[in-house]
Write a protein that holds these residues in place. Structure first.
Motif, PDB file in Angstrom:
ATOM      1  N   ALA A   3       0.814  -1.406   0.296  1.00 23.80           N
ATOM      2  CA  ALA A   3      -0.318   0.088  -0.140  1.00 23.80           C
ATOM      3  C   ALA A   3       1.267   1.298   0.126  1.00 23.80           C
ATOM      4  N   ALA A   4       0.343   2.883  -0.393  1.00 24.31           N
ATOM      5  CA  ALA A   4       1.031   3.870  -1.230  1.00 24.31           C
ATOM      6  C   ALA A   4       1.288   4.440   0.159  1.00 24.31           C
ATOM      7  N   GLY A   5       2.277   4.209   1.135  1.00 23.71           N
ATOM      8  CA  GLY A   5       2.516   5.031   1.823  1.00 23.71           C
ATOM      9  C   GLY A   5       3.117   3.747   3.555  1.00 23.71           C
ATOM     10  N   SER A   6       3.529   2.871   2.816  1.00 25.57           N
ATOM     11  CA  SER A   6       2.708   1.533   4.356  1.00 25.57           C
ATOM     12  C   SER A   6       4.788   0.790   4.662  1.00 25.57           C
ATOM     13  N   SER A   7       4.776   0.683   5.099  1.00 20.05           N
ATOM     14  CA  SER A   7       5.771  -0.175   5.620  1.00 20.05           C
ATOM     15  C   SER A   7       5.261  -1.800   6.263  1.00 20.05           C
ATOM     16  N   THR A   8       4.117  -2.073   5.416  1.00 13.50           N
ATOM     17  CA  THR A   8       3.774  -3.364   5.401  1.00 13.50           C
ATOM     18  C   THR A   8       3.860  -4.243   3.737  1.00 13.50           C
ATOM     19  N   VAL A   9       4.993  -5.611   3.568  1.00 20.38           N
ATOM     20  CA  VAL A   9       4.692  -5.911   2.009  1.00 20.38           C
ATOM     21  C   VAL A   9       4.090  -6.783   2.129  1.00 20.38           C
ATOM     22  N   SER A  10       3.041  -7.649   1.539  1.00 22.29           N
ATOM     23  CA  SER A  10       2.724  -8.736   1.714  1.00 22.29           C
ATOM     24  C   SER A  10       1.895  -9.387   3.238  1.00 22.29           C
ATOM     25  N   GLY A  11       1.769  -8.637   3.888  1.00 21.04           N
ATOM     26  CA  GLY A  11       1.443  -8.677   5.013  1.00 21.04           C
ATOM     27  C   GLY A  11       2.567  -8.569   5.696  1.00 21.04           C
ATOM     28  N   VAL A  12       3.996  -8.206   5.863  1.00 21.09           N
ATOM     29  CA  VAL A  12       5.301  -8.412   6.533  1.00 21.09           C
ATOM     30  C   VAL A  12       4.894  -7.341   6.996  1.00 21.09           C
ATOM     31  N   ASN A  13       5.398  -6.750   8.397  1.00 22.70           N
ATOM     32  CA  ASN A  13       6.176  -5.437   8.613  1.00 22.70           C
ATOM     33  C   ASN A  13       7.374  -5.258   8.688  1.00 22.70           C
ATOM     34  N   VAL A  14       8.144  -3.875   7.451  1.00 22.09           N
ATOM     35  CA  VAL A  14       8.850  -3.482   7.069  1.00 22.09           C
ATOM     36  C   VAL A  14       9.951  -3.751   8.096  1.00 22.09           C
ATOM     37  N   GLY A  15       9.548  -2.619   8.722  1.00 25.44           N
ATOM     38  CA  GLY A  15      10.319  -2.318  10.197  1.00 25.44           C
ATOM     39  C   GLY A  15      10.497  -3.311  10.697  1.00 25.44           C
ATOM     40  N   GLY A  16      10.104  -3.778  11.015  1.00 26.62           N
ATOM     41  CA  GLY A  16      10.246  -4.897  12.639  1.00 26.62           C
ATOM     42  C   GLY A  16      11.186  -6.390  12.024  1.00 26.62           C
ATOM     43  N   ALA A  17      10.655  -6.277  10.885  1.00 28.12           N
ATOM     44  CA  ALA A  17      11.927  -7.550  10.816  1.00 28.12           C
ATOM     45  C   ALA A  17      13.047  -7.092  10.350  1.00 28.12           C
ATOM     46  N   LEU A  18      13.397  -5.853   9.106  1.00 25.61           N
ATOM     47  CA  LEU A  18      14.971  -5.039   9.653  1.00 25.61           C
ATOM     48  C   LEU A  18      15.411  -4.962  11.567  1.00 25.61           C
ATOM     49  N   ALA A  19      14.709  -4.536  12.107  1.00 22.99           N
ATOM     50  CA  ALA A  19      15.101  -4.444  13.583  1.00 22.99           C
ATOM     51  C   ALA A  19      15.536  -5.407  13.614  1.00 22.99           C
ATOM     52  N   SER A  20      15.134  -6.179  13.940  1.00 26.91           N
ATOM     53  CA  SER A  20      15.164  -7.831  14.273  1.00 26.91           C
ATOM     54  C   SER A  20      17.175  -8.313  13.727  1.00 26.91           C
ATOM     55  N   LYS A  21      17.593  -7.452  12.822  1.00 26.46           N
ATOM     56  CA  LYS A  21      18.602  -7.778  12.582  1.00 26.46           C
ATOM     57  C   LYS A  21      20.146  -6.402  12.608  1.00 26.46           C
ATOM     58  N   LYS A  22      20.946  -7.003  13.664  1.00 26.07           N
ATOM     59  CA  LYS A  22      21.794  -6.198  13.977  1.00 26.07           C
ATOM     60  C   LYS A  22      21.551  -4.762  12.603  1.00 26.07           C
ATOM     61  N   ASP A  23      21.768  -5.308  11.932  1.00 26.33           N
ATOM     62  CA  ASP A  23      22.271  -4.315  10.807  1.00 26.33           C
ATOM     63  C   ASP A  23      21.428  -3.844   9.827  1.00 26.33           C
ATOM     64  N   GLY A  24      19.948  -4.312  10.286  1.00 21.17           N
ATOM     65  CA  GLY A  24      19.222  -3.456   9.831  1.00 21.17           C
ATOM     66  C   GLY A  24      18.790  -2.396   9.116  1.00 21.17           C
ATOM     67  N   ALA A  25      19.212  -1.706  10.329  1.00 19.82           N
ATOM     68  CA  ALA A  25      19.234   0.209  10.258  1.00 19.82           C
ATOM     69  C   ALA A  25      19.668  -0.166   9.256  1.00 19.82           C
ATOM     70  N   SER A  26      20.638  -0.245   8.499  1.00 20.43           N
ATOM     71  CA  SER A  26      21.967  -0.109   7.810  1.00 20.43           C
ATOM     72  C   SER A  26      21.234  -0.207   6.161  1.00 20.43           C
ATOM     73  N   VAL A  27      20.364  -0.994   5.299  1.00 17.79           N
ATOM     74  CA  VAL A  27      19.563  -0.717   4.510  1.00 17.79           C
ATOM     75  C   VAL A  27      19.279  -0.125   3.516  1.00 17.79           C
ATOM     76  N   SER A  28      19.919   0.653   2.375  1.00 18.10           N
ATOM     77  CA  SER A  28      19.258   1.611   1.894  1.00 18.10           C
ATOM     78  C   SER A  28      17.588   1.989   1.941  1.00 18.10           C
ATOM     79  N   SER A  29      17.443   3.031   1.193  1.00 19.73           N
ATOM     80  CA  SER A  29      15.757   2.907   1.784  1.00 19.73           C
ATOM     81  C   SER A  29      15.295   2.344   0.238  1.00 19.73           C
ATOM     82  N   TRP A  30      15.951   2.328  -0.687  1.00 21.66           N
ATOM     83  CA  TRP A  30      14.944   1.760  -2.085  1.00 21.66           C
ATOM     84  C   TRP A  30      15.546   0.450  -1.966  1.00 21.66           C
TER      85      TRP A  30
END
Length: 75
Positions: A3-30
């Motif tokens: 959905a436009a402007g959403s951080s959910t992709v196919s039912g996945v909370n993208v921010g939560g998934a990336l936060a579960s990894k020690k270097d998840g915050a380093s993933v490029s925005s694209w």
């Protein structure tokens, strides 16, 4: 679907998934949506990190393919 402007992709909370990894915050925005989906679905990041600044070896690409569709590669 995303959905436009959403951080959910196919039912996945993208921010939560990336936060579960020690270097998840380093993933490029694209790449956040795709990498977040892959982490949440066990395709990548299974060793505890994503290593977003490094290249991908053939072995890592093969591992991601098997993790994505293990039934296609089982003997």
């Amino acid at each position: 679907a995303k959905a436009a402007g959403s951080s959910t992709v196919s039912g996945v909370n993208v921010g939560g998934a990336l936060a579960s990894k020690k270097d998840g915050a380093s993933v490029s925005s694209w790449a956040r949506d795709g990498v977040g989906w892959a982490v949440a679905n066990g395709v990548m990041g299974n060793a505890g990190s994503i290593n977003p600044a490094s290249g991908v070896s053939r072995a890592e690409a093969a591992t991601m393919a098997v993790n994505y569709q293990p039934e296609k590669f089982s003997a």
